[in-house]
Motif scaffolding. Structure first.
Motif, PDB file in Angstrom:
ATOM      1  N   GLU A  40       0.605  -1.331  -0.183  1.00 29.49           N
ATOM      2  CA  GLU A  40      -0.347  -0.315  -0.095  1.00 29.49           C
ATOM      3  C   GLU A  40       0.897   1.201  -0.062  1.00 29.49           C
ATOM      4  O   GLU A  40       1.689   1.325   0.458  1.00 29.49           O
ATOM      5  CB  GLU A  40      -0.907   0.439   1.146  1.00 29.49           C
ATOM      6  N   GLY A  41       0.993   2.257  -1.372  1.00 30.47           N
ATOM      7  CA  GLY A  41       1.486   2.795  -0.960  1.00 30.47           C
ATOM      8  C   GLY A  41       1.025   4.135   0.169  1.00 30.47           C
ATOM      9  O   GLY A  41       0.452   4.381   0.919  1.00 30.47           O
ATOM     10  N   ARG A  42       2.229   5.034   0.262  1.00 30.59           N
ATOM     11  CA  ARG A  42       2.148   5.658   1.942  1.00 30.59           C
ATOM     12  C   ARG A  42       1.255   6.697   0.715  1.00 30.59           C
ATOM     13  O   ARG A  42       1.387   7.185  -0.093  1.00 30.59           O
ATOM     14  CB  ARG A  42       3.313   5.859   1.895  1.00 30.59           C
ATOM     15  N   ASP A 153      -0.388   4.156   8.037  1.00 29.06           N
ATOM     16  CA  ASP A 153      -0.444   5.084   6.331  1.00 29.06           C
ATOM     17  C   ASP A 153      -0.876   3.561   5.917  1.00 29.06           C
ATOM     18  O   ASP A 153      -1.325   3.668   4.737  1.00 29.06           O
ATOM     19  CB  ASP A 153       0.743   6.238   6.722  1.00 29.06           C
ATOM     20  N   ALA A 154       0.527   2.690   6.017  1.00 28.35           N
ATOM     21  CA  ALA A 154       0.168   1.856   5.193  1.00 28.35           C
ATOM     22  C   ALA A 154       1.125   0.851   5.693  1.00 28.35           C
ATOM     23  O   ALA A 154       2.128   0.543   7.113  1.00 28.35           O
ATOM     24  CB  ALA A 154       0.929   2.118   4.144  1.00 28.35           C
ATOM     25  N   ILE A 155       0.776  -0.747   5.213  1.00 29.33           N
ATOM     26  CA  ILE A 155       1.397  -2.005   5.692  1.00 29.33           C
ATOM     27  C   ILE A 155       1.953  -2.292   4.620  1.00 29.33           C
ATOM     28  O   ILE A 155       1.685  -3.330   3.954  1.00 29.33           O
ATOM     29  CB  ILE A 155       0.780  -3.136   6.591  1.00 29.33           C
ATOM     30  N   PHE A 199       3.897   1.628   9.125  1.00 30.74           N
ATOM     31  CA  PHE A 199       3.901   3.321   7.876  1.00 30.74           C
ATOM     32  C   PHE A 199       3.232   3.735   9.251  1.00 30.74           C
ATOM     33  O   PHE A 199       2.440   3.559   9.252  1.00 30.74           O
ATOM     34  CB  PHE A 199       4.575   3.556   7.023  1.00 30.74           C
ATOM     35  N   ALA A 200       2.930   4.932  10.076  1.00 35.06           N
ATOM     36  CA  ALA A 200       1.981   5.328  10.789  1.00 35.06           C
ATOM     37  C   ALA A 200       2.914   6.929  10.929  1.00 35.06           C
ATOM     38  O   ALA A 200       3.859   7.166  11.011  1.00 35.06           O
ATOM     39  CB  ALA A 200       1.689   4.527  11.823  1.00 35.06           C
TER      40      ALA A 200
END
Length: 206
Positions: A40-42, A153-155, A199-200
C-alpha cells in the motif's frame, strides 16, 4: 552505517529477528504469520486525515495496538558490535524494543520500534503485524505520562534484498513511527526472507 534521521543505524537492522525458530521446529509450520495482502503506497500529504503537533522528547515504555491485541512493554535497543540493531531477549515473547539513540515516538522525526514475530515457544509480540489495516491506531505510552497516538498509513512487506532503507529509516518532517518485524517468504534453511513494516504518523496524544 548510514544516517537515519538524527542518528546512525546500520543498513542491515533486523536480520536477527528473522530465524523463524518456531516454524522451524513446530508441527504448525504451515501456519506462517499473516502478511500484508499487497503493498500500500504511503498517502499524499493532502490525503492525510489528521496530524498532531510534535511532542517533546520522552522515552516510550509500552506499545499497544488494539486491533491485533498487542500490549507490550518497550525496552531500549542499541547497536551490536557488528553495527546492526540489537534485539529484545527472544525468550520473552511479549516484549518489543525501540531504537533509543534515535527519535522518541511522538517527537518530530522517524521513531523505530521492532520486535520478534516468533520464538522457540510460538508466536511472539508482532506475529499478527501483517494483518494490521490502514487507519488502525497505535498507542505508545511515554515516560512523561502521556500517550502518543499514531494512525497507520500503510503496511508493507519487503524482501531483504529490496529493503528500502531511506524510505523506512529516513528523516521525516513530522512525527512518524515505523514498527518492524520479520515477514515475506519463509524457508526452513534460511528463515524469513524479509520484513513487514508498518508506517504511521502522530494523530493525537493524551
Amino acid at each position: 552505517m548510514r544516517r537515519i534521521g538524527n542518528s546512525a543505524i546500520a543498513t542491515v537492522t533486523v536480520v536477527a529477528f528473522c530465524s523463524g525458530a518456531w516454524l522451524l521446529y513446530s508441527a504448525d509450520a504451515s501456519h506462517a504469520p499473516p502478511q500484508p495482502a499487497a503493498v500500500e503506497g504511503r498517502p499524499d500529504p493532502g490525503e492525510e486525515r489528521l496530524m498532531a503537533p510534535a511532542l517533546p522528547p520522552s522515552p516510550p515504555t509500552r506499545i499497544r495496538i488494539p486491533s491485533i491485541r498487542v500490549n507490550a512493554p518497550l525496552i531500549g535497543l542499541g547497536l551490536t558490535s557488528s553495527g546492526s540493531l540489537d534485539v529484545p531477549p527472544a525468550q520473552d515473547k511479549n516484549l518489543a524494543g525501540w531504537y533509543e539513540s534515535g527519535t522518541t515516538p511522538g517527537e518530530r522525526g522517524t521513531a523505530i520500534v521492532a520486535g520478534h514475530v516468533d520464538n522457540m515457544q510460538g508466536p511472539a509480540v508482532f506475529y499478527d503485524l501483517g494483518a494490521l489495516k490502514k487507519g488502525a491506531t497505535i498507542d505508545v505510552d511515554r515516560r512523561d505520562g502521556g500517550v502518543a497516538v499514531f494512525t497507520v498509513d500503510a503496511i508493507e512487506v519487503y524482501e531483504a534484498k529490496d529493503f528500502p532503507d531511506a524510505k523506512v529509516y529516513g528523516a521525516a518532517p513530522r512525527p512518524e513511527l515505523r514498527v518492524i518485524t520479520c515477514g515475506g517468504g519463509y524457508s526452513r534453511s534460511t528463515g524469513y526472507q524479509g520484513n513487514v513494516v508498518v508506517f504511521a504518523h502522530l494523530t493525537g496524544n493524551h
